[in-house]
Design an enzyme around this catalytic site. Structure first.
Site, PDB file in Angstrom:
ATOM      1  N   ASP A   1       0.847  -1.194   0.000  1.00 38.00           N
ATOM      2  CA  ASP A   1       0.000   0.000   0.000  1.00 38.00           C
ATOM      3  C   ASP A   1       0.881   1.241   0.000  1.00 38.00           C
ATOM      4  O   ASP A   1       2.021   1.206   0.463  1.00 38.00           O
ATOM      5  CB  ASP A   1      -0.853   0.075   1.279  1.00 38.00           C
ATOM      6  CG  ASP A   1      -1.725  -1.135   1.454  1.00 38.00           C
ATOM      7  OD1 ASP A   1      -2.055  -1.772   0.449  1.00 38.00           O
ATOM      8  OD2 ASP A   1      -2.050  -1.428   2.618  1.00 38.00           O
TER       9      ASP A   1
HETATM   10  N1  URA Z   1      -0.936  -5.965   3.983  1.00 37.08           N
HETATM   11  C1  URA Z   1      -1.437  -4.717   4.000  1.00 37.08           C
HETATM   12  O1  URA Z   1      -2.448  -4.453   4.634  1.00 37.08           O
HETATM   13  N2  URA Z   1      -0.804  -3.772   3.295  1.00 37.08           N
HETATM   14  C2  URA Z   1       0.329  -4.011   2.591  1.00 37.08           C
HETATM   15  O2  URA Z   1       0.877  -3.088   1.968  1.00 37.08           O
HETATM   16  C3  URA Z   1       0.837  -5.314   2.593  1.00 37.08           C
HETATM   17  C4  URA Z   1       0.175  -6.265   3.297  1.00 37.08           C
END
Ligand code: URA
Length: 253
Positions: A120
């Site tokens: 993310d």
């Molecule tokens: N899980 C998440 O919630 N975000 C990420 O970026 C990777 C794994």
């Protein structure tokens, strides 16, 4: 032209392709000295396009599929693998239509590379960037189940029951999560290891047991970790690390 590179042989359909001795291609990919690779060949542990290779074997490194002990090995000369410590606030896509900063801007641009999977925008931590499509497929395909470890800072400290739920599986809108590892690292900080790659999975799992994720950092991808790499820094993977990633993605379910 060196002794190890043949005259172009050429397929009339695709044009001339240079071939290189199998032991040279593998030695340059970190499989040990040519002598060691010759021993692997003599032991019948190397296949080219599914056929056990013999000692005189030459390959077209760009097109032939080479496996060592059944593990696919990228031998093309222009393959690159970077390990980036992604800072928060950067998109893990190759390009953004809104002109926001992306992870490709943080690594060298002489060869086109892409991120292996996604973090993310707000998530920090380890991200592989490569032009190795085969390894990308194996690292991201659920059937290989490569583990990813995260450190999550929460707005509270989970109870033993919360941890058990994270481990055993939590109900998300896209189904129950597979068994995971989860443990307390410090007050409000947990370590969680998953082998699925669903969208915002760790954040959603934590929300499901009643916690907001304040900060999320990926600290391991399969066999790969690096505590020295600072946010925004990148380095090349060693051939040994690439080999371990190949080995970690060999058995499909
Ligand atoms: N899980 C998440 O919630 N975000 C990420 O970026 C990777 C794994």
């Amino acid at each position: 032209m060196s002794d190890d590179v043949s005259e172009p042989q050429g397929d009339p359909a695709t044009g001339p392709n240079e071939t290189v001795k199998l032991q040279k291609a593998l030695a340059s990919r970190g499989y040990g000295s040519r002598r060691i690779v010759e021993d692997l060949i003599a032991e019948g542990r190397i296949t080219v396009n599914g056929t056990i290779a013999d000692l005189g074997r030459r390959i077209d490194a760009d097109n032939d599929a080479v496996e060592v002990d059944g593990v696919p090995v990228g031998v093309a000369a222009d393959l690159v693998w970077f390990l980036l410590n992604k800072p928060g606030g950067v998109l893990s896509t190759a390009a953004d239509t809104h002109d926001r900063k992306t992870v490709v801007e943080l690594v060298p641009d002489d060869v086109r590379v892409w991120p292996v999977g996604r973090l993310d925008m707000d998530t920090e931590g380890l991200l592989i960037m490569t032009n190795d499509g085969d390894l990308t497929h194996r690292l991201t395909h659920p059937s290989f189940g490569v583990t990813k470890e995260y450190i999550a800072e929460l707005d509270g400290t989970p109870s033993r029951a919360d941890l058990r739920q994270l481990r055993e599986g939590v109900e998300l809108e896209d189904g129950i999560t597979a068994p995971a590892k989860a443990s307390i690292v410090a007050d409000r900080i947990i370590k969680i290891t998953i082998h699925e790659g669903r969208n915002r999975q760790v954040r959603r799992m934590c929300t499901a047991v009643g916690f907001d994720v304040k900060r999320l950092v990926r600290t391991r991808i399969g066999p790969l970790a690096d505590r020295q790499l600072k946010p925004g820094e990148w380095r090349r993977l060693s051939f040994d690390e690439v080999r371990k990633l190949n080995e970690a993605t060999t058995v499909s379910a």
